[in-house]
Enzyme design. Sequence first.
Site, PDB file in Angstrom:
ATOM      1  N   HIS A  43       3.451   1.884   2.128  1.00  0.00           N
ATOM      2  CA  HIS A  43       4.045   2.289   3.413  1.00  0.00           C
ATOM      3  C   HIS A  43       5.547   2.065   3.418  1.00  0.00           C
ATOM      4  O   HIS A  43       6.068   1.192   2.729  1.00  0.00           O
ATOM      5  CB  HIS A  43       3.354   1.617   4.610  1.00  0.00           C
ATOM      6  CG  HIS A  43       3.640   0.160   4.821  1.00  0.00           C
ATOM      7  ND1 HIS A  43       2.659  -0.800   4.841  1.00  0.00           N
ATOM      8  CD2 HIS A  43       4.793  -0.506   5.066  1.00  0.00           C
ATOM      9  CE1 HIS A  43       3.195  -1.981   5.089  1.00  0.00           C
ATOM     10  NE2 HIS A  43       4.493  -1.832   5.218  1.00  0.00           N
ATOM     11  N   GLU A  63       1.845   4.164   7.477  1.00  0.00           N
ATOM     12  CA  GLU A  63       0.745   3.729   6.627  1.00  0.00           C
ATOM     13  C   GLU A  63       0.109   4.916   5.896  1.00  0.00           C
ATOM     14  O   GLU A  63       0.129   6.046   6.406  1.00  0.00           O
ATOM     15  CB  GLU A  63      -0.332   3.063   7.494  1.00  0.00           C
ATOM     16  CG  GLU A  63       0.120   1.791   8.195  1.00  0.00           C
ATOM     17  CD  GLU A  63      -0.001   0.552   7.317  1.00  0.00           C
ATOM     18  OE1 GLU A  63       0.321   0.624   6.116  1.00  0.00           O
ATOM     19  OE2 GLU A  63      -0.404  -0.496   7.857  1.00  0.00           O
ATOM     20  N   ASN A  78       0.828  -1.223   0.000  1.00  0.00           N
ATOM     21  CA  ASN A  78       0.000   0.000   0.000  1.00  0.00           C
ATOM     22  C   ASN A  78       0.857   1.268   0.000  1.00  0.00           C
ATOM     23  O   ASN A  78       0.352   2.366   0.209  1.00  0.00           O
ATOM     24  CB  ASN A  78      -0.951  -0.010   1.209  1.00  0.00           C
ATOM     25  CG  ASN A  78      -0.212  -0.035   2.540  1.00  0.00           C
ATOM     26  OD1 ASN A  78       1.015   0.018   2.569  1.00  0.00           O
ATOM     27  ND2 ASN A  78      -0.945  -0.108   3.628  1.00  0.00           N
TER      28      ASN A  78
HETATM   29  C1  GLP Z   1       6.508  -4.633   6.771  1.00  0.00           C
HETATM   30  C2  GLP Z   1       7.622  -3.712   7.226  1.00  0.00           C
HETATM   31  C3  GLP Z   1       8.085  -2.802   6.118  1.00  0.00           C
HETATM   32  C4  GLP Z   1       8.295  -3.599   4.839  1.00  0.00           C
HETATM   33  C5  GLP Z   1       6.986  -4.209   4.416  1.00  0.00           C
HETATM   34  C6  GLP Z   1       7.045  -4.944   3.089  1.00  0.00           C
HETATM   35  O1  GLP Z   1       5.243  -4.087   6.918  1.00  0.00           O
HETATM   36  N1  GLP Z   1       7.289  -2.940   8.383  1.00  0.00           N
HETATM   37  O2  GLP Z   1       9.294  -2.172   6.530  1.00  0.00           O
HETATM   38  O3  GLP Z   1       8.816  -2.799   3.841  1.00  0.00           O
HETATM   39  O4  GLP Z   1       6.619  -5.093   5.430  1.00  0.00           O
HETATM   40  O5  GLP Z   1       7.074  -6.301   3.283  1.00  0.00           O
HETATM   41  P1  GLP Z   1       7.421  -7.364   2.182  1.00  0.00           P
HETATM   42  O6  GLP Z   1       8.848  -7.164   1.841  1.00  0.00           O
HETATM   43  O7  GLP Z   1       7.180  -8.656   2.876  1.00  0.00           O
HETATM   44  O8  GLP Z   1       6.509  -7.114   1.037  1.00  0.00           O
END
Ligand code: GLP
Length: 247
Positions: A140, A145, A138
């Site tokens: 973030h 968020e 999304n």
């Molecule tokens: C979590 C972390 C973020 C990260 C995101 C993406 O929410 N707090 O720092 O960038 O996940 O995760 P993924 O790499 O599993 O898509």
Amino acid sequence: MMVEISVFAGAGQLAMALADLVAERLRRTPTLVLGLPTGRTPLGFYRQMVRIAREAGADFSRATTFNLDEFLGVGPEEPGSYRQYMERHLFRHINIDRRHIHFLDGAAQDPAAECERYEAEIRAAGGIDLQVLGIGGNGHIGFNEPAGSLVARTHVVRLQLQTRRANASLWGGDVTRVPRRALSMGMATILHARSVVLMATGAEKAACVSAMVDGPLTTRMPASFLQLHPEVHVMLDRAAARGLRRK
Ligand code: GLP
């Protein structure tokens, strides 16, 4: 815009290039202050980092790390914590001085005071030299968020359901076990890093990557504020780069 973009054939090549980049920065600046992410995307990067540390002796002994975020109400020993994720995938495999590992304590009695303590520790370390980031589906970064407004400094955040789902694998695949709140560096904490590297892989990140790079600055896409930063390197695999205007 100052954003540099590298597109790699696959996630494996990206992970290797990022680990090489960090190893090179570490050679140049042994006292490097690193900001670190969690999530699925960085796993390959950490694997390569550990390999380089073993084979080429990347030396973390004088380096310092600050992780971006931690679940609220979750202590550093809990298996679902980001702290344990970092232990499993990086810290226990490298020669970092454990006193140089900085983490938000999700179980702190006073979360607001904990956030202030973290900001003070980052300041005392002289600020973050290189912040490594992933990106949520999304948009973030850290746990900032999408919302009507964003918070500048380290703070308590409420996690969106999509974000809790993306983190369910740390909690036995059960989204109901994923905490609803977390502590996260704020947007200014992240943007004050001297340099930023963001990695994204897979088609499910293509839309937010193009919005981040080519879209307007909006609190609905927190990563778009990286366009304000003077030194951002975005590392993508082909699938994540698919929506970009320039490649
Ligand atoms: C979590 C972390 C973020 C990260 C995101 C993406 O929410 N707090 O720092 O960038 O996940 O995760 P993924 O790499 O599993 O898509």
